[in-house]
Design an enzyme around this catalytic site. Structure first.
Site, PDB file in Angstrom:
ATOM      1  N   CYS A 115      52.512  36.743  32.163  1.00 26.76           N
ATOM      2  CA  CYS A 115      53.811  36.739  32.845  1.00 26.76           C
ATOM      3  C   CYS A 115      54.154  35.298  33.251  1.00 26.76           C
ATOM      4  O   CYS A 115      53.316  34.389  33.163  1.00 26.76           O
ATOM      5  CB  CYS A 115      53.779  37.660  34.057  1.00 26.76           C
ATOM      6  SG  CYS A 115      52.923  36.962  35.481  1.00 26.76           S
ATOM      7  N   GLU A 155      45.059  37.151  34.662  1.00 31.19           N
ATOM      8  CA  GLU A 155      44.982  35.725  34.332  1.00 31.19           C
ATOM      9  C   GLU A 155      44.743  34.890  35.584  1.00 31.19           C
ATOM     10  O   GLU A 155      43.891  34.005  35.616  1.00 31.19           O
ATOM     11  CB  GLU A 155      46.281  35.252  33.658  1.00 31.19           C
ATOM     12  CG  GLU A 155      46.570  35.897  32.319  1.00 31.19           C
ATOM     13  CD  GLU A 155      47.373  37.184  32.408  1.00 31.19           C
ATOM     14  OE1 GLU A 155      47.221  37.919  33.408  1.00 31.19           O
ATOM     15  OE2 GLU A 155      48.133  37.457  31.468  1.00 31.19           O
ATOM     16  N   CYS A 166      47.595  39.302  38.832  1.00 37.23           N
ATOM     17  CA  CYS A 166      47.351  39.541  37.404  1.00 37.23           C
ATOM     18  C   CYS A 166      45.934  39.100  37.016  1.00 37.23           C
ATOM     19  O   CYS A 166      45.315  38.269  37.702  1.00 37.23           O
ATOM     20  CB  CYS A 166      48.331  38.748  36.560  1.00 37.23           C
ATOM     21  SG  CYS A 166      50.044  39.261  36.716  1.00 37.23           S
ATOM     22  N   ASN A 195      43.196  42.607  36.545  1.00 38.24           N
ATOM     23  CA  ASN A 195      44.303  42.741  37.497  1.00 38.24           C
ATOM     24  C   ASN A 195      43.888  43.552  38.722  1.00 38.24           C
ATOM     25  O   ASN A 195      43.079  44.473  38.640  1.00 38.24           O
ATOM     26  CB  ASN A 195      45.558  43.320  36.832  1.00 38.24           C
ATOM     27  CG  ASN A 195      45.329  44.574  36.018  1.00 38.24           C
ATOM     28  OD1 ASN A 195      44.260  44.767  35.438  1.00 38.24           O
ATOM     29  ND2 ASN A 195      46.321  45.429  35.960  1.00 38.24           N
ATOM     30  N   GLU A 232      45.716  45.428  41.942  1.00 38.29           N
ATOM     31  CA  GLU A 232      46.996  45.858  42.517  1.00 38.29           C
ATOM     32  C   GLU A 232      46.858  46.143  44.006  1.00 38.29           C
ATOM     33  O   GLU A 232      45.758  46.095  44.571  1.00 38.29           O
ATOM     34  CB  GLU A 232      47.509  47.079  41.747  1.00 38.29           C
ATOM     35  CG  GLU A 232      47.725  46.740  40.274  1.00 38.29           C
ATOM     36  CD  GLU A 232      48.326  47.845  39.442  1.00 38.29           C
ATOM     37  OE1 GLU A 232      48.449  48.983  39.941  1.00 38.29           O
ATOM     38  OE2 GLU A 232      48.671  47.564  38.279  1.00 38.29           O
TER      39      GLU A 232
END
Ligand code: THU
Length: 158
Positions: A101, A65, A63, A52, A54
């Site tokens: 998510c 993924e 994210c 991830n 940010e």
């Protein structure tokens, strides 16, 4: 969808979880302090990873993924089989495996349709004491995808 122990995974699945654990430590997470590592297995056996990332503008966060899926795309690997995940918090281990998510599931649906597979998700707690194994369609049923737009994505298979 099942919850199993690490030793019930096959050799390839264990290697994928280990790759997710390694890349997890590259998480750029100054705001959440939550570490997520993702490792994709291509149908050609290649492993592509992501963590991830940010941003001070929080909503821009990418994210693990989607970071791994973008890396796979850039590597020229779009035919995928499975994804392993490993998570931890800054000061504590995860007690339950975390699942992708909604945004990441939608990305996995897209790549699943390119791949001709219902991509398998293998998510491990920090201590590997619980492993959740599920497919994307088990988590996101009746999903929207390229087929709904009548778009033929087969030429993007590689
Ligand atoms: N995160 C992921 O990387 N994958 C998920 O499926 C859920 C959340 C990241 C985003 C953010 O950096 C942190 O975890 C907390 O939400």
């Amino acid at each position: 969808m099942k919850l199993i122990s690490f030793d019930r995974l096959n050799e390839g699945e264990r290697a994928l979880v280990e790759a997710a654990e390694r890349v997890r430590e590259n998480a750029y997470n100054p705001y959440s302090h939550f570490y997520v590592g993702a490792a994709l297995l291509g149908q050609d056996g290649r492993i592509i990873t992501g963590a991830n990332v940010e941003n001070a503008s929080y909503g821009l966060t990418i994210c693990a993924e989607r970071s791994a899926l973008a890396a796979a795309n850039a590597t020229g690997v779009r035919m995928l089989e499975s994804i392993a995940l490993s998570t931890r918090a800054e000061e504590s281990d995860t007690e339950e495996p975390t699942m992708p998510c909604g945004a990441c599931l939608q990305f996995l649906v897209e790549f699943g349709q390119i791949s001709g597979r219902d991509i398998q998700i293998v998510s491990a707690t920090t201590r590997r004491d619980q492993i959740r194994v599920a497919t994307v369609s088990e988590i996101l049923t009746l999903s929207f995808g390229p087929k709904d737009l009548g778009v033929d994505i087969t030429r993007y298979q590689r």
